[in-house]
Design a protein around this motif. Structure first.
Motif, PDB file in Angstrom:
ATOM      1  N   LEU A 572      -9.521  26.532   1.158  1.00  0.00           N
ATOM      2  CA  LEU A 572      -8.242  26.090   0.600  1.00  0.00           C
ATOM      3  C   LEU A 572      -8.389  25.056  -0.513  1.00  0.00           C
ATOM      4  O   LEU A 572      -7.393  24.532  -1.000  1.00  0.00           O
ATOM      5  N   GLY A 573      -9.622  24.763  -0.889  1.00  0.00           N
ATOM      6  CA  GLY A 573      -9.821  23.770  -1.945  1.00  0.00           C
ATOM      7  C   GLY A 573      -9.502  22.361  -1.505  1.00  0.00           C
ATOM      8  O   GLY A 573      -9.160  21.499  -2.321  1.00  0.00           O
ATOM      9  N   LEU A 574      -9.612  22.086  -0.209  1.00  0.00           N
ATOM     10  CA  LEU A 574      -9.326  20.752   0.303  1.00  0.00           C
ATOM     11  C   LEU A 574     -10.339  19.751  -0.237  1.00  0.00           C
ATOM     12  O   LEU A 574     -11.537  20.008  -0.230  1.00  0.00           O
ATOM     13  N   HIS A 575      -9.853  18.604  -0.672  1.00  0.00           N
ATOM     14  CA  HIS A 575     -10.753  17.546  -1.104  1.00  0.00           C
ATOM     15  C   HIS A 575     -10.072  16.197  -0.909  1.00  0.00           C
ATOM     16  O   HIS A 575      -8.858  16.129  -0.693  1.00  0.00           O
ATOM     17  N   HIS A 576     -10.874  15.137  -0.954  1.00  0.00           N
ATOM     18  CA  HIS A 576     -10.371  13.789  -0.695  1.00  0.00           C
ATOM     19  C   HIS A 576     -10.406  12.972  -1.968  1.00  0.00           C
ATOM     20  O   HIS A 576     -11.384  12.984  -2.700  1.00  0.00           O
TER      21      HIS A 576
END
Length: 598
Positions: A572-576
């Protein structure tokens, strides 16, 4: 006719609520007409009599007992032995046949004796939970209206046909009128042209009485009906577990006309429940199957909005739990139908007939008493048990369970108490391992493996994975994916419908059923695991959530959370973004700043 009211509670815990409640009961333009006096013990001067004699004599001579129960059983300065004053007062009220209303303050923990008093009250009194004085006031108002209605003291016309003198034609939404005319034409009802004026439509529907708009006209076509009736709001809460306690995963308070509230409520539920992948029998993409059928969700919400008691100041509420959906509607069924009759084929017993007719004319609902039957049939077709219809205080509540594993169904399988508890645990947490079962229920590992194996053998659980990675999930909850639509972060305001209304049952292009289903199908292809789906839900509810807190909520190690976050990064292209402790999680192209690493 006027009534004497007795307010009972631990005095120091509820000092502010007691005073505010007495003042409101004596000043509300409607309620005060039916109140002769309100008794508060702290207002009684010392007369040399025993305090116990004073309050017991007063409660026995009252018509209505209002009890508030919070965290404490005894007051700060009371003698902490024997039965508390609050319980004595309640017992005296019940013994004297006084009408009893009990309200539970939403506290994190009650002491043991206070909890025992709550259980003692049970179904013997009208009761409700509240948080803050506004909710307490609304609950008491609803109880009063119901009390007066049962005694035939409310001699008023049907709410929806009454005039709303404050409303003007300028308060009517031309956009909503145009949408409704398009809907009428779409369903073959062309007695009015598409460019008919709001006045002509409202007169055609019987919602314009001379120069006055009716309440039905305001609620259905008003730009903002809440300016006239603040109870025309829809309150929604997404609860983390199976008990209605804060903090919630997400909340929303929607405003708008009744058509908009139906759409907003339906989308709140459908975007926050899990979906599973169906079979590719009708095309190359497997359909997304919600754990609660959309037809049942919509039917429960529209019935709550249409058939509610508008004389109550309470709002319709949607409560979405880990194991069920509850829809609360102020009021009771009409006197000519009972709850048991709802489960059978029955005639229509409409409340707010003019509002119902307006929905029926565009085929949003069935007016011939088949709505409940359709809700039940939709649940059965999805393998769910029959919805539950019941009263909770002055509200009518519809409960739709997310799976067939009710306590009664589990007990019929001859399961022991630990196994039944394990099913509830999995409903909330998504899965359970043999080691976790052994830890929770204090049993040896061999017992844990055997009892979980029995649950799998009996079709309740399914074993997923091998070796140390193996775990048990509810069979009906396999292949769950993330919620099907973006959710606002905590504290954000609900988005208002924008753009033109379409000639469809949906109220805006952005939230139509078709677009919702497309999002669901796209998301289904990601095939998220249970833990990944829950991580997505937690992040959507609170973008600043930490890995440590995710570990605690999911009941898995920090390393396991890290692996699943890495998987979501790819899927999902999750990043912080930002500092480790004060940054936030974002998905895909959601961010406009520089990407960081966690």
């Amino acid at each position: 006719m006027k009534f004497k009211v007795f307010i009972s509670s631990v005095q120091d815990e509820f000092a502010a609520e007691r005073r505010k409640l007495k003042d409101w009961l004596g000043s509300d333009p409607f309620i005060s007409r039916f109140v002769e006096s309100v008794f508060l013990f702290e207002d009684v001067p010392a007369k040399g009599r025993s305090p116990v004699d004073v309050y017991l004599d007063e409660v026995k001579g009252s018509d209505i007992y209002i009890g508030l129960i919070g965290a404490q059983y005894y007051g700060r300065n009371s003698v902490k032995l024997g039965v508390s004053a609050t319980e004595r007062e309640y017992a005296a009220a019940v013994s004297a046949g006084v009408e009893c209303w009990v309200y539970l303050s939403n506290v994190e923990k009650r002491d043991k004796k206070a909890e025992a008093l709550v259980k003692k009250v049970g179904s013997a009194a009208t009761w409700a939970k509240y948080e803050g004085f506004p909710e307490l006031r609304d609950a008491v108002f609803s109880s009063f209206v119901d009390f007066l209605d049962k005694r035939h003291l409310l001699v008023v016309s049907d709410f929806d046909i009454m005039a709303c003198p404050q409303a003007r034609m300028e308060d009517i939404s031309t956009e909503r009128v145009s949408w409704y005319l398009e809907m009428l034409h779409r369903h073959g009802k062309k007695s009015l042209p598409l460019d008919a004026s709001p006045q002509k439509l409202l007169k055609h529907l019987g919602m314009l009485k001379g120069k006055y708009l009716t309440n039905a006209g305001v609620l259905l076509f008003g730009t903002k009906p809440q300016d006239f009736y603040y109870q025309t709001t829809l309150k929604c809460a997404w609860v983390e577990g199976t008990v209605y306690t804060r903090p919630f995963l997400d909340t929303a308070k929607f405003e708008g006309d009744l058509f908009a509230l139906l759409e907003q409520g339906r989308n709140f539920v459908m975007s926050r429940i899990a979906h599973s992948r169906g079979l590719r029998t009708d095309g190359p993409i497997a359909p997304s199957l919600p754990e609660i059928p959309e037809e049942a969700v919509e039917e429960a919400i529209v019935n709550a909005l249409i058939h509610r008691n508008w004389h109550s100041s309470a709002s319709v509420e949607i409560r979405l739990f880990a194991d069920r959906l509850e829809v609360w509607s102020p009021g009771h069924l009409p006197p000519d139908i009972t709850i048991p009759e709802l489960y059978k084929e029955h005639d229509s017993h409409p409340v707010n007939k003019e509002i119902l007719k307006a929905f029926d004319k565009i085929n949003v609902i069935e007016s011939l008493g088949t709505g409940i039957e359709r809700m039940i049939a939709a649940c059965h077709a999805s393998g769910l048990p029959t919805p539950v219809f019941e009263y909770h205080g002055s509200a009518f509540v519809v409960t739709i369970l997310k799976d067939a594993w009710t306590r009664t169904a589990l007990e019929s399988l001859d399961l022991n108490p630990d196994q039944i508890k394990a099913v509830s645990y999995v409903k909330v947490n998504g899965w359970i391992s043999s080691s976790r079962y052994a830890e929770l229920y204090k049993v040896p590992m061999r017992t844990s493996s055997r009892e979980l194996g029995e649950l799998a053998h009996k079709g309740v659980f399914v074993l997923v994975g091998k070796g140390r990675q193996s775990r048990y999930e509810l069979k009906s909850n396999r292949a769950r994916i993330a919620p099907i639509a973006p959710m606002p972060e905590q504290g954000s305001k609900p988005q208002k419908n924008k753009g033109k209304l379409t000639a469809d049952r949906s109220l805006s292009p952005q939230t139509s059923k078709e677009s919702t289903q497309e999002i669901a199908q796209e998301t289904a292809q990601e095939n998220l695991s249970v833990e990944e789906s829950r991580i997505v839900a937690y992040i959507k509810a609170n973008a600043a959530i930490t890995r440590k807190l995710l570990s605690e909520k999911l009941g898995i190690s920090s390393d396991s959370v890290k692996r699943r976050l890495e998987a979501l990064k790819a899927k999902l292209g999750l990043h912080h973004e930002g500092p480790t402790k004060k940054g936030r999680w974002v998905f895909g192209t959601e961010s406009k700043g520089k990407r960081g690493a966690k």
